[in-house]
Each structure stands twice: as structure tokens, then as C-alpha cells.
Design a protein around this motif. Structure first.
Motif, PDB file in Angstrom:
ATOM      1  N   GLU A   1       0.840  -1.183   0.000  1.00  0.00           N
ATOM      2  CA  GLU A   1       0.000   0.000   0.000  1.00  0.00           C
ATOM      3  C   GLU A   1       0.878   1.237   0.000  1.00  0.00           C
ATOM      4  O   GLU A   1       1.956   1.237   0.576  1.00  0.00           O
ATOM      5  CB  GLU A   1      -0.922   0.012   1.214  1.00  0.00           C
ATOM      6  N   GLN A   2       0.414   2.268  -0.648  1.00  0.00           N
ATOM      7  CA  GLN A   2       1.173   3.494  -0.751  1.00  0.00           C
ATOM      8  C   GLN A   2       0.346   4.631  -0.167  1.00  0.00           C
ATOM      9  O   GLN A   2      -0.832   4.786  -0.495  1.00  0.00           O
ATOM     10  CB  GLN A   2       1.521   3.770  -2.213  1.00  0.00           C
ATOM     11  N   PHE A   3       0.982   5.409   0.695  1.00  0.00           N
ATOM     12  CA  PHE A   3       0.306   6.498   1.389  1.00  0.00           C
ATOM     13  C   PHE A   3       0.898   7.826   0.946  1.00  0.00           C
ATOM     14  O   PHE A   3       2.085   7.919   0.636  1.00  0.00           O
ATOM     15  CB  PHE A   3       0.439   6.325   2.900  1.00  0.00           C
TER      16      PHE A   3
ATOM     17  N   MET B   1     -12.320  13.338  -6.799  1.00  0.00           N
ATOM     18  CA  MET B   1     -11.683  12.632  -7.922  1.00  0.00           C
ATOM     19  C   MET B   1     -11.329  11.232  -7.431  1.00  0.00           C
ATOM     20  O   MET B   1     -10.828  11.063  -6.317  1.00  0.00           O
ATOM     21  CB  MET B   1     -10.415  13.348  -8.363  1.00  0.00           C
ATOM     22  N   TYR B   2     -11.593  10.251  -8.271  1.00  0.00           N
ATOM     23  CA  TYR B   2     -11.251   8.869  -7.939  1.00  0.00           C
ATOM     24  C   TYR B   2     -10.238   8.358  -8.960  1.00  0.00           C
ATOM     25  O   TYR B   2     -10.466   8.436 -10.168  1.00  0.00           O
ATOM     26  CB  TYR B   2     -12.500   7.994  -7.927  1.00  0.00           C
ATOM     27  N   PHE B   3      -9.143   7.827  -8.443  1.00  0.00           N
ATOM     28  CA  PHE B   3      -8.084   7.310  -9.292  1.00  0.00           C
ATOM     29  C   PHE B   3      -7.943   5.810  -9.080  1.00  0.00           C
ATOM     30  O   PHE B   3      -7.846   5.337  -7.948  1.00  0.00           O
ATOM     31  CB  PHE B   3      -6.744   7.980  -8.969  1.00  0.00           C
ATOM     32  N   CYS B   4      -7.902   5.101 -10.174  1.00  0.00           N
ATOM     33  CA  CYS B   4      -7.602   3.674 -10.168  1.00  0.00           C
ATOM     34  C   CYS B   4      -6.089   3.537 -10.326  1.00  0.00           C
ATOM     35  O   CYS B   4      -5.465   4.313 -11.067  1.00  0.00           O
ATOM     36  CB  CYS B   4      -8.341   3.010 -11.324  1.00  0.00           C
ATOM     37  N   ALA B   5      -5.485   2.576  -9.644  1.00  0.00           N
ATOM     38  CA  ALA B   5      -4.031   2.427  -9.705  1.00  0.00           C
ATOM     39  C   ALA B   5      -3.640   0.954  -9.668  1.00  0.00           C
ATOM     40  O   ALA B   5      -4.331   0.124  -9.076  1.00  0.00           O
ATOM     41  CB  ALA B   5      -3.358   3.186  -8.569  1.00  0.00           C
ATOM     42  N   TYR B   6      -2.505   0.689 -10.271  1.00  0.00           N
ATOM     43  CA  TYR B   6      -1.978  -0.683 -10.406  1.00  0.00           C
ATOM     44  C   TYR B   6      -0.528  -0.696  -9.944  1.00  0.00           C
ATOM     45  O   TYR B   6       0.217   0.262 -10.164  1.00  0.00           O
ATOM     46  CB  TYR B   6      -2.061  -1.081 -11.876  1.00  0.00           C
ATOM     47  N   ILE B   7      -0.134  -1.802  -9.299  1.00  0.00           N
ATOM     48  CA  ILE B   7       1.272  -1.996  -9.010  1.00  0.00           C
ATOM     49  C   ILE B   7       1.624  -3.457  -9.189  1.00  0.00           C
ATOM     50  O   ILE B   7       0.898  -4.343  -8.742  1.00  0.00           O
ATOM     51  CB  ILE B   7       1.659  -1.496  -7.603  1.00  0.00           C
ATOM     52  N   TYR B   8       2.747  -3.682  -9.848  1.00  0.00           N
ATOM     53  CA  TYR B   8       3.264  -5.026 -10.030  1.00  0.00           C
ATOM     54  C   TYR B   8       4.004  -5.426  -8.769  1.00  0.00           C
ATOM     55  O   TYR B   8       4.730  -4.637  -8.184  1.00  0.00           O
ATOM     56  CB  TYR B   8       4.178  -5.046 -11.251  1.00  0.00           C
TER      57      TYR B   8
ATOM     58  N   LEU C   1      -4.261  -3.900  -7.132  1.00  0.00           N
ATOM     59  CA  LEU C   1      -5.059  -2.809  -7.694  1.00  0.00           C
ATOM     60  C   LEU C   1      -5.640  -1.982  -6.558  1.00  0.00           C
ATOM     61  O   LEU C   1      -5.977  -2.523  -5.491  1.00  0.00           O
ATOM     62  CB  LEU C   1      -6.187  -3.363  -8.564  1.00  0.00           C
ATOM     63  N   PHE C   2      -5.757  -0.694  -6.798  1.00  0.00           N
ATOM     64  CA  PHE C   2      -6.230   0.221  -5.762  1.00  0.00           C
ATOM     65  C   PHE C   2      -7.204   1.233  -6.348  1.00  0.00           C
ATOM     66  O   PHE C   2      -7.140   1.573  -7.536  1.00  0.00           O
ATOM     67  CB  PHE C   2      -5.061   1.012  -5.151  1.00  0.00           C
ATOM     68  N   TRP C   3      -8.053   1.728  -5.492  1.00  0.00           N
ATOM     69  CA  TRP C   3      -8.823   2.933  -5.762  1.00  0.00           C
ATOM     70  C   TRP C   3      -8.445   3.971  -4.713  1.00  0.00           C
ATOM     71  O   TRP C   3      -8.495   3.687  -3.515  1.00  0.00           O
ATOM     72  CB  TRP C   3     -10.321   2.683  -5.711  1.00  0.00           C
ATOM     73  N   TYR C   4      -8.054   5.161  -5.220  1.00  0.00           N
ATOM     74  CA  TYR C   4      -7.754   6.293  -4.357  1.00  0.00           C
ATOM     75  C   TYR C   4      -8.803   7.368  -4.572  1.00  0.00           C
ATOM     76  O   TYR C   4      -9.299   7.566  -5.685  1.00  0.00           O
ATOM     77  CB  TYR C   4      -6.378   6.891  -4.673  1.00  0.00           C
TER      78      TYR C   4
ATOM     79  N   ILE D   1      -9.678   1.400  -1.279  1.00  0.00           N
ATOM     80  CA  ILE D   1      -9.804  -0.057  -1.284  1.00  0.00           C
ATOM     81  C   ILE D   1      -8.670  -0.652  -2.106  1.00  0.00           C
ATOM     82  O   ILE D   1      -8.148   0.000  -3.008  1.00  0.00           O
ATOM     83  CB  ILE D   1     -11.187  -0.451  -1.857  1.00  0.00           C
ATOM     84  N   ARG D   2      -8.281  -1.875  -1.762  1.00  0.00           N
ATOM     85  CA  ARG D   2      -7.220  -2.562  -2.470  1.00  0.00           C
ATOM     86  C   ARG D   2      -7.663  -3.978  -2.799  1.00  0.00           C
ATOM     87  O   ARG D   2      -8.480  -4.560  -2.102  1.00  0.00           O
ATOM     88  CB  ARG D   2      -5.939  -2.582  -1.649  1.00  0.00           C
ATOM     89  N   GLN D   3      -7.086  -4.522  -3.866  1.00  0.00           N
ATOM     90  CA  GLN D   3      -7.416  -5.875  -4.317  1.00  0.00           C
ATOM     91  C   GLN D   3      -6.136  -6.579  -4.735  1.00  0.00           C
ATOM     92  O   GLN D   3      -5.378  -6.049  -5.544  1.00  0.00           O
ATOM     93  CB  GLN D   3      -8.376  -5.823  -5.511  1.00  0.00           C
ATOM     94  N   GLU D   4      -5.898  -7.750  -4.179  1.00  0.00           N
ATOM     95  CA  GLU D   4      -4.777  -8.559  -4.621  1.00  0.00           C
ATOM     96  C   GLU D   4      -5.223  -9.410  -5.797  1.00  0.00           C
ATOM     97  O   GLU D   4      -6.302 -10.011  -5.753  1.00  0.00           O
ATOM     98  CB  GLU D   4      -4.284  -9.478  -3.491  1.00  0.00           C
ATOM     99  N   ALA D   5      -4.405  -9.491  -6.814  1.00  0.00           N
ATOM    100  CA  ALA D   5      -4.809 -10.193  -8.036  1.00  0.00           C
ATOM    101  C   ALA D   5      -5.023 -11.680  -7.806  1.00  0.00           C
ATOM    102  O   ALA D   5      -5.818 -12.321  -8.505  1.00  0.00           O
ATOM    103  CB  ALA D   5      -3.779  -9.980  -9.133  1.00  0.00           C
TER     104      ALA D   5
END
Lengths: 114, 115
Positions: A102-104, B89-96, B34-37, B49-53
Motif C-alpha cells: 500500500e502506498q500512502f 476525484m477517484y483514481f484507479c491504480a496498479y502496481i506489479y 489494484l487500488f482505488w484512491y 480499497i485494495r485488491q490482490e490479483a
């Protein structure tokens, strides 16, 4: 979650000058990030700042324009050098919790260059 | 390169109603998050919220839930019982999970909540 503070919260600067933004975290973190958010846009990563090593810059960002310091595991600074109106943006500091990936984010610094 | 696409620049919803924000992403990796900010006018980025693939079960946090469709590379956010404070504003985000570990953001969706 980490608590992140940034100083200043906002500033209005004259072109050609420089501004240093400070980022303080309430816990030790390995990875710190600096982002730029131009008006109405998404976040763009400027650089990754790891303690004990040089910052890693993304394409389009250079150290001469955005020098970064990372003296310890709780603090970092970003300097915006020789500013122009195009540098007017929100600058955000961010840290990563590797345990949960998670990133803050800090509250951001709103910079206006006249 | 990984990309995140939010096809709805703006959305609106009536207070107490439900709204769904869309997000698609492109990756060749199998392990990622995956995240929603949420970013209200105060500009503070807040993790919603966060989701693990690797998890098939969709994540839920109170009024916020996701519809994660891994094969379709889709990750939508559903907000139930919308409140005025959800306007942002809602941002969807991805991290490997491995590699460079850069957080990749979509362009965002501006949500308006009408009283």
C-alpha cells in the motif's frame, strides 16, 4: 498506516527562483516517492528516493531541475529549481508499506509560479 | 508497459443512490495489486480499497466494493448509499508485485454527488 506531513502546504513563487519542499514521515520507510499533479491531471512520478542512494528519476525529469535529498529513513526534500509558470502544480510525497504494497500520500504542496 | 484506463472523466449520482466507476488495465503479469484512491478538494490522496490479483473474492470496505474481473482486466468501484462527502476525484491504480514497483495511475474520474 504512515502519517506524512509536508511543508509548505502552499506557496506562490516568482519565476527563476527555487523552492524546497519537505516531507516528514512518522515511521521509518525504505521507499519514498515524489509526484507532480498538474491542474486537472493525474499523478506523475518524478523520482524514487531511497535512503543511502541517489534518487532514481523518471523520464522527463532531471536532477538539475528537481534535486532530491534523503538524509534518513523518515525525511526527504524535493527542490524545484529555476521555476517557471509551467511548474505550477501540486507536489506530493508518498511512502510505500511493503508489507501490504500500500502506498500512502502526504497532503501535498500547492505551488504557483508567477 | 502497464497502463490503467478510466473511461469516465466525470460521473454524477444522487445522494443515497449507487454509482459504479470503471477501470481497465493492461498487464502481462499475474501477481499485482489494484487500488482505488479518492482525492477530495483538499487534495489529500486517500486509499479507498485494495485488491490482490491472486484473490478471487472481491474486496469490500463498508459502502465501497469492487468488481474484479481478472480475465477481462477490469476493476470497477461501486459506491453504495452515496454521500455528499464521496464527491471527489477517484483514481484507479496498479502496481506489479515485483520489478520496479511503480504505482501506475489512471487519469481519474470526477464524481459529483447531488443532494
Amino acid at each position: 498506516s504512515a502519517v506524512i506531513s509536508q511543508k509548505p502546504s502552499r506557496d506562490i513563487c516568482q519565476r527563476g527562483t527555487s523552492l524546497t519542499i519537505q516531507c516528514q514521515v512518522d515511521s521509518q520507510v525504505t521507499m519514498m516517492f515524489w509526484y507532480r499533479q498538474q491542474p486537472g491531471q493525474s499523478l506523475t512520478l518524478i523520482a524514487t528516493a531511497n535512503q543511502g542512494s541517489e534518487a532514481t528519476y523518471e523520464s522527463g525529469f532531471v536532477i538539475d531541475k528537481f534535486p532530491i535529498s534523503r538524509p534518513n529513513l523518515t525525511f526527504s526534500t524535493l527542490t524545484v529549481s529555476n521555476m517557471s509558470p509551467e511548474d505550477s502544480s501540486i507536489y506530493l510525497c508518498s511512502v510505500r508499506d511493503r508489507g501490504y504494497n500500500e502506498q500512502f500520500f502526504g497532503p501535498g504542496t500547492r505551488l504557483t509560479v508567477l | 508497459a502497464q497502463t490503467v484506463t478510466q473511461s469516465q472523466p466525470e460521473m454524477s449520482v444522487q445522494e443515497a443512490e449507487t454509482v459504479t466507476l470503471s477501470c481497465t488495465y493492461d498487464t502481462s503479469e499475474s501477481d499485482y495489486y489494484l487500488f482505488w484512491y479518492k482525492q477530495p478538494p483538499s487534495r489529500q490522496m486517500i486509499l479507498v480499497i485494495r485488491q490482490e490479483a491472486y484473490k478471487q473474492q472481491n474486496a469490500t470496505e463498508n459502502r465501497f466494493s469492487v468488481n474484479f474481473q481478472k480475465a477481462a482486466k477490469s476493476f470497477s468501484l461501486k459506491i453504495s448509499d452515496s454521500q455528499l462527502g464521496d464527491a471527489a476525484m477517484y483514481f484507479c491504480a496498479y502496481i506489479y508485485q515485483g520489478g520496479s514497483e511503480k504505482l501506475v495511475f489512471g487519469k481519474g474520474t470526477k464524481l459529483t454527488v447531488n443532494p
